[in-house]
Write a protein that holds these residues in place. Structure first.
Motif, PDB file in Angstrom:
ATOM      1  N   HIS A  89      68.679  19.838 -37.542  1.00  8.72           N
ATOM      2  CA  HIS A  89      67.718  19.551 -38.464  1.00  8.72           C
ATOM      3  C   HIS A  89      67.847  18.590 -39.623  1.00  8.72           C
ATOM      4  O   HIS A  89      66.944  17.704 -39.877  1.00  8.72           O
ATOM      5  CB  HIS A  89      67.387  20.984 -39.320  1.00  8.72           C
ATOM      6  CG  HIS A  89      66.577  20.833 -40.281  1.00  8.72           C
ATOM      7  ND1 HIS A  89      65.041  20.443 -40.223  1.00  8.72           N
ATOM      8  CD2 HIS A  89      66.654  21.104 -41.833  1.00  8.72           C
ATOM      9  CE1 HIS A  89      64.444  20.585 -41.346  1.00  8.72           C
ATOM     10  NE2 HIS A  89      65.549  20.960 -42.347  1.00  8.72           N
ATOM     11  N   SER A  90      69.165  18.380 -40.004  1.00  6.41           N
ATOM     12  CA  SER A  90      69.471  17.318 -40.977  1.00  6.41           C
ATOM     13  C   SER A  90      69.211  15.894 -40.296  1.00  6.41           C
ATOM     14  O   SER A  90      68.827  14.984 -41.068  1.00  6.41           O
ATOM     15  CB  SER A  90      70.901  17.496 -41.748  1.00  6.41           C
ATOM     16  OG  SER A  90      70.993  18.503 -42.088  1.00  6.41           O
ATOM     17  N   GLN A  91      69.851  15.895 -39.054  1.00 12.48           N
ATOM     18  CA  GLN A  91      69.559  14.676 -38.285  1.00 12.48           C
ATOM     19  C   GLN A  91      68.262  14.275 -38.221  1.00 12.48           C
ATOM     20  O   GLN A  91      67.777  12.904 -38.371  1.00 12.48           O
ATOM     21  CB  GLN A  91      70.383  14.731 -37.000  1.00 12.48           C
ATOM     22  CG  GLN A  91      71.676  14.916 -36.877  1.00 12.48           C
ATOM     23  CD  GLN A  91      72.535  13.813 -37.847  1.00 12.48           C
ATOM     24  OE1 GLN A  91      72.131  12.682 -37.593  1.00 12.48           O
ATOM     25  NE2 GLN A  91      73.421  13.973 -38.590  1.00 12.48           N
ATOM     26  N   ASN A  92      67.353  15.253 -37.991  1.00 15.36           N
ATOM     27  CA  ASN A  92      65.842  14.879 -37.697  1.00 15.36           C
ATOM     28  C   ASN A  92      65.414  14.302 -38.965  1.00 15.36           C
ATOM     29  O   ASN A  92      64.673  13.156 -38.957  1.00 15.36           O
ATOM     30  CB  ASN A  92      65.173  16.308 -37.284  1.00 15.36           C
ATOM     31  CG  ASN A  92      65.262  16.470 -35.924  1.00 15.36           C
ATOM     32  OD1 ASN A  92      65.788  15.684 -34.993  1.00 15.36           O
ATOM     33  ND2 ASN A  92      64.880  17.905 -35.614  1.00 15.36           N
ATOM     34  N   ILE A  93      65.609  15.064 -39.974  1.00 16.21           N
ATOM     35  CA  ILE A  93      65.266  14.419 -41.491  1.00 16.21           C
ATOM     36  C   ILE A  93      65.575  13.073 -41.704  1.00 16.21           C
ATOM     37  O   ILE A  93      64.541  12.099 -42.136  1.00 16.21           O
ATOM     38  CB  ILE A  93      65.500  15.498 -42.324  1.00 16.21           C
ATOM     39  CG1 ILE A  93      64.998  16.846 -42.307  1.00 16.21           C
ATOM     40  CG2 ILE A  93      65.282  14.947 -44.018  1.00 16.21           C
ATOM     41  CD1 ILE A  93      65.215  17.833 -43.313  1.00 16.21           C
ATOM     42  N   LEU A  94      66.836  12.881 -41.554  1.00 13.50           N
ATOM     43  CA  LEU A  94      67.445  11.319 -41.813  1.00 13.50           C
ATOM     44  C   LEU A  94      66.916  10.389 -40.815  1.00 13.50           C
ATOM     45  O   LEU A  94      66.497   9.353 -41.183  1.00 13.50           O
ATOM     46  CB  LEU A  94      68.872  11.434 -41.552  1.00 13.50           C
ATOM     47  CG  LEU A  94      69.712  12.236 -42.776  1.00 13.50           C
ATOM     48  CD1 LEU A  94      71.320  12.262 -42.143  1.00 13.50           C
ATOM     49  CD2 LEU A  94      69.760  11.426 -43.928  1.00 13.50           C
ATOM     50  N   ARG A  95      66.366  10.757 -39.602  1.00 10.99           N
ATOM     51  CA  ARG A  95      65.639   9.832 -38.513  1.00 10.99           C
ATOM     52  C   ARG A  95      64.318   9.655 -39.127  1.00 10.99           C
ATOM     53  O   ARG A  95      63.974   8.394 -39.134  1.00 10.99           O
ATOM     54  CB  ARG A  95      65.935  10.613 -37.269  1.00 10.99           C
ATOM     55  CG  ARG A  95      65.787   9.513 -36.150  1.00 10.99           C
ATOM     56  CD  ARG A  95      66.089   9.848 -34.776  1.00 10.99           C
ATOM     57  NE  ARG A  95      65.757  11.140 -34.480  1.00 10.99           N
ATOM     58  CZ  ARG A  95      66.482  12.313 -34.213  1.00 10.99           C
ATOM     59  NH1 ARG A  95      67.797  12.132 -34.255  1.00 10.99           N
ATOM     60  NH2 ARG A  95      66.003  13.363 -34.084  1.00 10.99           N
ATOM     61  N   GLU A  96      63.588  10.599 -39.347  1.00  7.06           N
ATOM     62  CA  GLU A  96      62.216  10.433 -39.994  1.00  7.06           C
ATOM     63  C   GLU A  96      62.279   9.694 -41.213  1.00  7.06           C
ATOM     64  O   GLU A  96      61.288   8.961 -41.249  1.00  7.06           O
ATOM     65  CB  GLU A  96      61.740  11.929 -39.916  1.00  7.06           C
ATOM     66  CG  GLU A  96      61.426  12.636 -38.553  1.00  7.06           C
ATOM     67  CD  GLU A  96      60.448  11.775 -37.840  1.00  7.06           C
ATOM     68  OE1 GLU A  96      59.531  11.233 -38.356  1.00  7.06           O
ATOM     69  OE2 GLU A  96      60.758  11.660 -36.544  1.00  7.06           O
ATOM     70  N   VAL A  97      63.045  10.038 -41.913  1.00  8.88           N
ATOM     71  CA  VAL A  97      63.027   9.309 -43.225  1.00  8.88           C
ATOM     72  C   VAL A  97      63.237   7.913 -43.335  1.00  8.88           C
ATOM     73  O   VAL A  97      62.856   6.846 -43.848  1.00  8.88           O
ATOM     74  CB  VAL A  97      63.987  10.106 -44.417  1.00  8.88           C
ATOM     75  CG1 VAL A  97      64.274   9.363 -45.416  1.00  8.88           C
ATOM     76  CG2 VAL A  97      63.228  11.326 -44.746  1.00  8.88           C
ATOM     77  N   GLU A  98      64.176   7.670 -42.044  1.00  9.06           N
ATOM     78  CA  GLU A  98      64.690   6.268 -42.133  1.00  9.06           C
ATOM     79  C   GLU A  98      63.516   5.301 -41.584  1.00  9.06           C
ATOM     80  O   GLU A  98      63.652   4.311 -42.334  1.00  9.06           O
ATOM     81  CB  GLU A  98      65.800   6.285 -41.039  1.00  9.06           C
ATOM     82  CG  GLU A  98      66.395   4.671 -40.849  1.00  9.06           C
ATOM     83  CD  GLU A  98      66.682   4.041 -42.239  1.00  9.06           C
ATOM     84  OE1 GLU A  98      67.332   4.580 -43.063  1.00  9.06           O
ATOM     85  OE2 GLU A  98      66.703   2.813 -42.165  1.00  9.06           O
ATOM     86  N   LYS A  99      62.700   5.938 -40.887  1.00  5.25           N
ATOM     87  CA  LYS A  99      61.381   4.999 -40.566  1.00  5.25           C
ATOM     88  C   LYS A  99      60.785   4.642 -41.875  1.00  5.25           C
ATOM     89  O   LYS A  99      60.024   3.704 -42.318  1.00  5.25           O
ATOM     90  CB  LYS A  99      60.460   5.874 -39.711  1.00  5.25           C
ATOM     91  CG  LYS A  99      60.998   6.099 -38.109  1.00  5.25           C
ATOM     92  CD  LYS A  99      60.034   7.024 -37.345  1.00  5.25           C
ATOM     93  CE  LYS A  99      60.905   7.584 -36.328  1.00  5.25           C
ATOM     94  NZ  LYS A  99      59.882   8.644 -35.632  1.00  5.25           N
ATOM     95  N   LEU A 100      60.525   5.834 -42.721  1.00  2.00           N
ATOM     96  CA  LEU A 100      59.756   5.531 -44.138  1.00  2.00           C
ATOM     97  C   LEU A 100      60.609   4.455 -44.812  1.00  2.00           C
ATOM     98  O   LEU A 100      60.017   3.658 -45.422  1.00  2.00           O
ATOM     99  CB  LEU A 100      59.471   6.974 -44.859  1.00  2.00           C
ATOM    100  CG  LEU A 100      58.669   7.832 -44.399  1.00  2.00           C
ATOM    101  CD1 LEU A 100      58.837   9.103 -45.253  1.00  2.00           C
ATOM    102  CD2 LEU A 100      57.271   7.275 -44.437  1.00  2.00           C
ATOM    103  N   LEU A 101      61.733   4.734 -44.867  1.00  2.00           N
ATOM    104  CA  LEU A 101      62.573   3.702 -45.690  1.00  2.00           C
ATOM    105  C   LEU A 101      62.474   2.332 -45.366  1.00  2.00           C
ATOM    106  O   LEU A 101      62.312   1.234 -46.155  1.00  2.00           O
ATOM    107  CB  LEU A 101      63.933   4.049 -45.893  1.00  2.00           C
ATOM    108  CG  LEU A 101      64.120   5.388 -46.591  1.00  2.00           C
ATOM    109  CD1 LEU A 101      65.705   5.909 -46.444  1.00  2.00           C
ATOM    110  CD2 LEU A 101      63.929   5.229 -48.193  1.00  2.00           C
TER     111      LEU A 101
END
Lengths: 177, 109
Positions: free
Chosen positions: B16-28
């Protein structure tokens, strides 16, 4: 680095700052979602939604409250919206306010002298969402009853009723188990 | 009661943490792109201002430059006229000389 500095960098797209903030508060955000919705899969979705909102609105953060309070508020709002959409959030009516039994219960009075933390957590997660929300604001954020009432858009009397019922439920459940 | 403020903390699963980091990276990365665009826009402002300033200055200076140019032109024209006049004078002088020679022949002197 301070949380507000991390947020400023996140607003500019800094991945390392986000990783630092996420690592620091991921348990609080996920825990808040999990305790409010009582569903691990849904808590994961809401936790992800919370972090995405944090990134999207990082530039709007005003340092009037600590960063973690701001993040947890986003998490609680996400949970509140989800619970309302699933008809699992029932607003308090006026009659309940007339049954206020105490002035202001302290955290110790609500939780009692619990010894087994895992049993207490199990008991808390079975409480209705409104009671959990009120408990969270008092315990996690150390808010006064009037501040809780303001955030939950109800009267101070309604909050007193919620906390009183939460205490009674917890006592009963802990005695049973 | 210890760590009561952390009562509601719960460690999320690692996936779940990895998913969030991946999704947020797109936004960043989108945010970083926006930042670069803003920075370029700010760099363009002084460049545009310089061009505008140059344009205004050129506009203010151009009548004088036109005047100078026309003065140069007049000078050139007058120079050309003078040359023509000189050429004419030379021609006249040559004609006079020729006439003198002719006269000499006619008179037989």
């Amino acid at each position: 680095m301070e949380d507000s500095e991390l947020l400023k960098k996140i607003a500019k797209g800094d991945s390392k700052s986000f990783a630092a903030l996420f690592e620091k508060y991921k348990s609080k955000v996920y825990g808040t979602c999990y305790y409010l919705v009582s569903d691990k899969a849904l808590a994961e979705d809401l936790s992800q939604e919370t972090w995405i909102r944090v990134v999207k609105s990082a530039q709007d953060y005003q340092p009037i409250a600590p960063v973690i309070s701001w993040i947890l508020r986003i998490a609680r709002n996400a949970c509140y919206n989800e619970l309302r959409s699933r008809n699992r959030w029932v607003d308090l009516d006026g009659e309940e306010e007339q049954q206020v039994p105490h002035d202001q219960l302290s955290v110790e009075e609500i939780l009692g002298n619990f010894e087994d933390e895992s049993r207490l957590k199990e008991a808390i997660i079975k409480l209705p969402p409104q009671q959990k929300m009120a408990l969270m604001l008092v315990i996690q954020e150390e808010k006064s009853h009037s501040e809780v009432a303001q955030e939950m858009s109800c009267s101070v009397g309604a909050i007193k009723v919620l906390l009183f019922r939460a205490r009674e439920s917890l006592r009963r459940r802990l005695e049973e188990s | 009661m210890k760590d009561i403020k952390n009562l509601f903390d719960s460690t999320p699963p690692s996936y779940h943490s990895q998913n969030i980091l991946r999704e947020v990276e797109k936004l960043l990365s989108e945010k970083r792109l926006q930042q670069r665009r803003r920075a370029l826009a700010w760099l363009a402002v002084p460049a545009l201002a310089s061009f505008f300033g140059l344009y205004v200055w050129r506009k203010q200076e151009s009548p004088q430059m036109d005047f100078l140019a026309s003065e140069d032109m007049l000078q050139t024209i007058s120079d050309e006229n003078n040359m023509e006049m000189i050429a004419d004078l030379d021609l006249l002088e040559n004609l006079d000389t020729l006439e003198k020679w002719n006269g000499k022949d006619e008179t037989g002197s």
